[in-house]
Write a protein that holds these residues in place. Structure first.
Motif, PDB file in Angstrom:
ATOM      1  N   THR A 223       5.520   4.987   6.032  1.00  0.00           N
ATOM      2  CA  THR A 223       5.696   3.851   5.126  1.00  0.00           C
ATOM      3  C   THR A 223       5.256   2.570   5.839  1.00  0.00           C
ATOM      4  OG1 THR A 223       7.943   3.314   5.862  1.00  0.00           O
ATOM      5  CG2 THR A 223       7.774   4.863   4.042  1.00  0.00           C
ATOM      6  N   ALA A 224       4.749   1.633   5.060  1.00  0.00           N
ATOM      7  CA  ALA A 224       4.441   0.287   5.570  1.00  0.00           C
ATOM      8  C   ALA A 224       4.072  -0.549   4.362  1.00  0.00           C
ATOM      9  CB  ALA A 224       3.286   0.296   6.561  1.00  0.00           C
ATOM     10  N   ALA A 225       4.126  -1.852   4.494  1.00  0.00           N
ATOM     11  CA  ALA A 225       3.764  -2.709   3.363  1.00  0.00           C
ATOM     12  C   ALA A 225       2.804  -3.785   3.808  1.00  0.00           C
ATOM     13  CB  ALA A 225       5.019  -3.340   2.775  1.00  0.00           C
ATOM     14  N   TRP A 226       1.871  -4.101   2.927  1.00  0.00           N
ATOM     15  CA  TRP A 226       1.044  -5.297   3.099  1.00  0.00           C
ATOM     16  C   TRP A 226       1.835  -6.434   2.476  1.00  0.00           C
ATOM     17  CZ3 TRP A 226      -0.664  -8.135  -1.174  1.00  0.00           C
ATOM     18  CH2 TRP A 226      -1.450  -9.240  -0.856  1.00  0.00           C
ATOM     19  N   ILE A 227       1.839  -7.566   3.149  1.00  0.00           N
ATOM     20  CA  ILE A 227       2.580  -8.695   2.592  1.00  0.00           C
ATOM     21  C   ILE A 227       1.659  -9.899   2.483  1.00  0.00           C
ATOM     22  CG2 ILE A 227       3.595  -9.421   4.810  1.00  0.00           C
ATOM     23  CD1 ILE A 227       6.190  -9.427   2.620  1.00  0.00           C
ATOM     24  N   ASP A 228       1.788 -10.608   1.382  1.00  0.00           N
ATOM     25  CA  ASP A 228       0.880 -11.723   1.099  1.00  0.00           C
ATOM     26  C   ASP A 228       1.360 -12.971   1.834  1.00  0.00           C
ATOM     27  OD1 ASP A 228      -0.727 -13.662   0.157  1.00  0.00           O
ATOM     28  OD2 ASP A 228      -0.394 -13.261  -1.984  1.00  0.00           O
ATOM     29  N   CYS A 229       0.749 -13.238   2.993  1.00  0.00           N
ATOM     30  CA  CYS A 229       1.243 -14.375   3.776  1.00  0.00           C
ATOM     31  C   CYS A 229       0.536 -15.667   3.379  1.00  0.00           C
ATOM     32  CB  CYS A 229       1.104 -14.107   5.263  1.00  0.00           C
ATOM     33  SG  CYS A 229      -0.583 -13.972   5.763  1.00  0.00           S
ATOM     34  N   ALA A 230      -0.340 -15.593   2.367  1.00  0.00           N
ATOM     35  CA  ALA A 230      -0.955 -16.832   1.862  1.00  0.00           C
ATOM     36  C   ALA A 230      -0.415 -17.151   0.472  1.00  0.00           C
ATOM     37  CB  ALA A 230      -2.468 -16.674   1.824  1.00  0.00           C
ATOM     38  N   ALA A 231       0.650 -16.456   0.045  1.00  0.00           N
ATOM     39  CA  ALA A 231       1.167 -16.654  -1.321  1.00  0.00           C
ATOM     40  C   ALA A 231       1.705 -18.069  -1.482  1.00  0.00           C
ATOM     41  CB  ALA A 231       2.293 -15.654  -1.581  1.00  0.00           C
ATOM     42  N   PRO A 232       1.555 -18.629  -2.705  1.00  0.00           N
ATOM     43  CA  PRO A 232       2.193 -19.921  -2.934  1.00  0.00           C
ATOM     44  C   PRO A 232       3.721 -19.782  -2.809  1.00  0.00           C
ATOM     45  CG  PRO A 232       1.153 -19.064  -4.945  1.00  0.00           C
ATOM     46  CD  PRO A 232       0.814 -18.123  -3.842  1.00  0.00           C
ATOM     47  N   ARG A 233       4.388 -20.898  -2.554  1.00  0.00           N
ATOM     48  CA  ARG A 233       5.819 -20.909  -2.223  1.00  0.00           C
ATOM     49  C   ARG A 233       6.665 -20.006  -3.133  1.00  0.00           C
ATOM     50  NH1 ARG A 233       8.720 -23.873   1.140  1.00  0.00           N
ATOM     51  NH2 ARG A 233      10.873 -24.274   0.536  1.00  0.00           N
ATOM     52  N   ARG A 234       6.419 -20.088  -4.476  1.00  0.00           N
ATOM     53  CA  ARG A 234       7.294 -19.348  -5.390  1.00  0.00           C
ATOM     54  C   ARG A 234       7.033 -17.837  -5.350  1.00  0.00           C
ATOM     55  NH1 ARG A 234       4.037 -18.369  -9.872  1.00  0.00           N
ATOM     56  NH2 ARG A 234       2.095 -19.440  -9.507  1.00  0.00           N
ATOM     57  N   LEU A 235       5.909 -17.418  -4.765  1.00  0.00           N
ATOM     58  CA  LEU A 235       5.594 -15.976  -4.730  1.00  0.00           C
ATOM     59  C   LEU A 235       5.780 -15.368  -3.340  1.00  0.00           C
ATOM     60  CD1 LEU A 235       2.360 -15.950  -6.933  1.00  0.00           C
ATOM     61  CD2 LEU A 235       4.677 -15.334  -7.620  1.00  0.00           C
ATOM     62  N   ILE A 236       6.356 -16.145  -2.433  1.00  0.00           N
ATOM     63  CA  ILE A 236       6.497 -15.629  -1.062  1.00  0.00           C
ATOM     64  C   ILE A 236       7.409 -14.409  -1.057  1.00  0.00           C
ATOM     65  CG2 ILE A 236       7.633 -16.176   1.148  1.00  0.00           C
ATOM     66  CD1 ILE A 236       6.150 -18.841   0.978  1.00  0.00           C
ATOM     67  N   GLY A 237       6.992 -13.386  -0.348  1.00  0.00           N
ATOM     68  CA  GLY A 237       7.765 -12.140  -0.309  1.00  0.00           C
ATOM     69  C   GLY A 237       7.101 -11.050  -1.133  1.00  0.00           C
ATOM     70  N   ARG A 238       6.005 -11.393  -1.850  1.00  0.00           N
ATOM     71  CA  ARG A 238       5.357 -10.345  -2.640  1.00  0.00           C
ATOM     72  C   ARG A 238       4.443  -9.498  -1.746  1.00  0.00           C
ATOM     73  NH1 ARG A 238       0.542 -13.147  -6.309  1.00  0.00           N
ATOM     74  NH2 ARG A 238      -0.691 -13.904  -4.560  1.00  0.00           N
ATOM     75  N   GLY A 239       4.237  -8.277  -2.171  1.00  0.00           N
ATOM     76  CA  GLY A 239       3.383  -7.407  -1.366  1.00  0.00           C
ATOM     77  C   GLY A 239       3.184  -6.056  -2.029  1.00  0.00           C
ATOM     78  N   ILE A 240       2.602  -5.135  -1.281  1.00  0.00           N
ATOM     79  CA  ILE A 240       2.371  -3.764  -1.778  1.00  0.00           C
ATOM     80  C   ILE A 240       2.965  -2.788  -0.771  1.00  0.00           C
ATOM     81  CG2 ILE A 240       0.629  -2.033  -2.337  1.00  0.00           C
ATOM     82  CD1 ILE A 240      -1.207  -4.298  -3.227  1.00  0.00           C
ATOM     83  N   PHE A 241       3.867  -1.949  -1.254  1.00  0.00           N
ATOM     84  CA  PHE A 241       4.515  -0.949  -0.413  1.00  0.00           C
ATOM     85  C   PHE A 241       3.708   0.344  -0.505  1.00  0.00           C
ATOM     86  CE2 PHE A 241       7.653   2.388   0.395  1.00  0.00           C
ATOM     87  CZ  PHE A 241       8.278   1.893   1.536  1.00  0.00           C
ATOM     88  N   SER A 242       3.417   0.953   0.641  1.00  0.00           N
ATOM     89  CA  SER A 242       2.652   2.207   0.624  1.00  0.00           C
ATOM     90  C   SER A 242       3.447   3.283   1.355  1.00  0.00           C
ATOM     91  CB  SER A 242       1.308   2.026   1.335  1.00  0.00           C
ATOM     92  OG  SER A 242       0.560   1.028   0.686  1.00  0.00           O
ATOM     93  N   ARG A 243       3.474   4.483   0.772  1.00  0.00           N
ATOM     94  CA  ARG A 243       4.155   5.605   1.434  1.00  0.00           C
ATOM     95  C   ARG A 243       3.237   6.818   1.379  1.00  0.00           C
ATOM     96  NH1 ARG A 243       7.800   3.899  -3.179  1.00  0.00           N
ATOM     97  NH2 ARG A 243       6.594   4.689  -4.905  1.00  0.00           N
ATOM     98  N   GLY A 244       3.322   7.644   2.407  1.00  0.00           N
ATOM     99  CA  GLY A 244       2.449   8.819   2.455  1.00  0.00           C
ATOM    100  C   GLY A 244       3.185   9.998   3.070  1.00  0.00           C
ATOM    101  N   ARG A 245       2.813  11.220   2.624  1.00  0.00           N
ATOM    102  CA  ARG A 245       3.376  12.416   3.269  1.00  0.00           C
ATOM    103  C   ARG A 245       2.344  13.535   3.240  1.00  0.00           C
ATOM    104  NH1 ARG A 245       8.224  12.914  -1.030  1.00  0.00           N
ATOM    105  NH2 ARG A 245       6.972  13.119  -2.916  1.00  0.00           N
ATOM    106  N   HIS A 246       2.445  14.385   4.245  1.00  0.00           N
ATOM    107  CA  HIS A 246       1.496  15.495   4.344  1.00  0.00           C
ATOM    108  C   HIS A 246       1.746  16.472   3.208  1.00  0.00           C
ATOM    109  CE1 HIS A 246      -0.215  14.442   8.241  1.00  0.00           C
ATOM    110  NE2 HIS A 246       0.986  13.970   8.519  1.00  0.00           N
ATOM    111  N   VAL A 247       0.663  16.994   2.651  1.00  0.00           N
ATOM    112  CA  VAL A 247       0.816  17.960   1.561  1.00  0.00           C
ATOM    113  C   VAL A 247       0.162  19.289   1.933  1.00  0.00           C
ATOM    114  CG1 VAL A 247       1.187  16.536  -0.469  1.00  0.00           C
ATOM    115  CG2 VAL A 247      -1.122  16.760   0.428  1.00  0.00           C
ATOM    116  N   ALA A 248       0.777  20.341   1.434  1.00  0.00           N
ATOM    117  CA  ALA A 248       0.248  21.678   1.705  1.00  0.00           C
ATOM    118  C   ALA A 248      -0.960  21.928   0.819  1.00  0.00           C
ATOM    119  CB  ALA A 248       1.321  22.723   1.410  1.00  0.00           C
TER     120      ALA A 248
END
Ligand SMILES: Cc1cc2nc3c(=O)[nH]c(=O)nc-3n(C[C@H](O)[C@H](O)[C@H](O)COP(=O)(O)OP(=O)(O)OC[C@H]3O[C@@H](n4cnc5c(N)ncnc54)[C@H](O)[C@@H]3O)c2cc1C
Length: 455
Positions: A223-248
């Protein structure tokens, strides 16, 4: 190997562009390595991996560097246990190219821990006790080192493990190259269902949303997230969470040992400007479309090593280079991450790829290991001189007040006081520093005093 090599100026770390003069040794055998000791004579020494640390950690200006990249042999593999023994200059790219080939049933041997680039050596990964996107489930790299052999500055070879010479082992894992040269190591690889990953991405609007997604992701390997560090003040904290797992049942081709696309030269000025960062972040924030969610099955390579697709991407920052910042703050200090993000956004100096992740509570084996249970934030800043240093100093103070620490592998400016506050075991670690070893980082943070550093 030339036994008394000339001074060279072409060794640098990944972020900062300051060139430093070193006498560089490049041993390709144990006897070459032994021969460095009398030849380097009155110079302090430091092992060099593949220079993927961002700041002054792999540099030792005015002293000797032992470039370990030709100590690059895979020595033994036991398919019953997954134990791989190799020399310390082998890169993770080389291990993955050989070991992750899918078996007939689709399963594959994987590194238990890998950082966000595969172009790092085993020695460098041990010396920084690196972490990956699966820290919550597997902890740090050092937890999977069964034993290692170290050459000390007096020429003695010592093998240590969590049970034999365990104090030296704890000092060497995360020991920043200061306990001696790691010559070889035995690592425990992990058998995965398949080398391909099931991957999901989901947007979040605030840090609380990120924390919810992280705590719901215990069934996912990475798991890890990209976070928007250039977001305007009211949108600070927004981002995209990504998760991955090995599949058979599905497998991905092993990654190549090298890259095919590369930035050939350093442009005269940084291509990473305030405008390009804003535009990139705004576009990226919308990449999942109105549903804010996407699922795919993909290669572990693209998921684990997104930046490896472009060789020498660090050149995009121009001749002044860039500075990285990675901190961890203890559990319960989410507000500090939010304050740090506001500070970065207000400064207009953030970068495109800011990464936020929850560290789990599996203990790290090294005295100076960076991870602790909590939240870790990593990002780069184009190097604009004084304003960048001033911003980094403000962020550093926030981290110290929250009881957190800064990652030496990414750092180029933390003060001795910040290092001492973040790494209280440094006083024990000092006893294990080899008197012949030194580095620019160790001198800067006061691990090695100036009088100890040679010449
Ligand atoms: C794109 C990118 C993504 C990254 N992502 C992550 C991440 O997700 N997680 C993470 O933890 N790190 C990450 N890093 C940092 C990187 O993993 C570490 O800095 C790593 O230690 C670099 O390994 P290296 O072989 O290049 O070593 P170098 O940078 O050359 O050296 C690092 C340290 O190891 C010591 N060392 C090297 N070889 C030996 C040896 N044989 N014996 C003793 N000491 C030795 C050096 O003296 C130095 O102190 C990333 C770096 C990049 C460029």
């Amino acid at each position: 190997m030339v036994m008394t090599p000339a001074w060279r100026k072409d060794y640098e770390s990944w972020g900062a562009k300051a060139s430093a003069e070193h006498r560089v040794y490049r041993p390709s055998s144990i006897s070459d390595l032994r021969a460095c000791l009398p030849s380097a004579n009155n110079l302090s020494m430091l092992p060099f991996g593949n220079g993927r640390s961002y700041g002054d950690l792999p540099l030792n200006p005015g002293g000797a560097l032992i470039d370990c990249r030709d100590l690059d042999r895979l020595i033994a593999f036991d398919p019953a246990t997954g134990d791989l023994t190799c020399e310390a200059g082998v890169t993770l790219a080389e291990i993955m190219a050989v070991m992750s080939r899918p078996a007939r049933d689709g399963s594959a041997w994987m590194l238990p821990v890998t950082p966000g680039t595969r172009f790092v050596t085993v020695g460098g990964c041990i010396a920084n006790d690196v972490h990956g996107k699966n820290h919550h489930s597997t902890g740090t790299f050092g937890r999977h080192v069964k034993s290692l052999t170290l050459m000390r500055g007096d020429g003695e070879f010592v093998t240590c493990s969590p049970t034999d010479n365990s104090d030296l082992f704890a000092a060497t894992v995360g020991g920043l190259g200061l306990t001696g040269v790691i010559v070889r190591a035995t690592l425990s690889l992990q058998r995965a269902l398949g080398s391909a990953l099931e991957i999901e991405h989901e947007t979040f609007d605030e840090i609380a949303g990120f924390l919810r997604l992280s705590s719901d992701a215990s069934a996912w390997d990475y798991t890890a997230a990209w976070i928007d560090c250039a977001a305007p003040r009211r949108l600070i904290g927004r981002g995209i969470f990504s998760r991955g797992r090995h599949v058979a049942g599905s497998s991905a081709a092993p990654p190549p040992r090298d890259v095919s696309l590369s930035i050939p030269v350093t442009p005269p000025a940084s291509l990473v400007t305030q405008a390009s960062v804003r535009a990139f972040n705004a576009l990226y924030a919308r990449k999942l479309g109105p549903r804010g969610r996407r699922r795919e099955v993909g290669s572990y390579r693209a998921f684990l090593y997104p930046l490896d697709a472009i060789g020498h991407w660090n050149r995009l920052y121009g001749p002044a280079g860039f500075r990285q910042f990675q901190c961890v703050v203890p559990q319960g200090s989410e507000d500090v991450i939010e304050i740090i993000l506001r500070e970065i956004s207000a400064s207009g100096q953030g970068s495109m790829l800011a990464v936020l992740k929850v560290f789990g509570d599996l203990p790290s084996p090294g005295l100076l290991s960076f991870p602790m249970p909590g939240l870790t934030l990593a990002l780069d800043f184009p190097n604009r001189g004084a304003p960048t240093l001033a911003l980094l100093s403000r962020l550093e103070q926030r981290v110290v007040r929250a009881g957190g620490r800064i990652y030496p592998a990414k750092d180029s400016c933390m003060t001795p006081a910040t290092f001492a506050a973040g790494y209280p075991a440094a006083s024990i670690f000092r006893r294990w520093i080899d008197p012949r070893m030194s580095s620019a980082f160790a001198r800067r943070v006061g691990l090695v005093t100036n009088s100890e550093a040679r010449p």
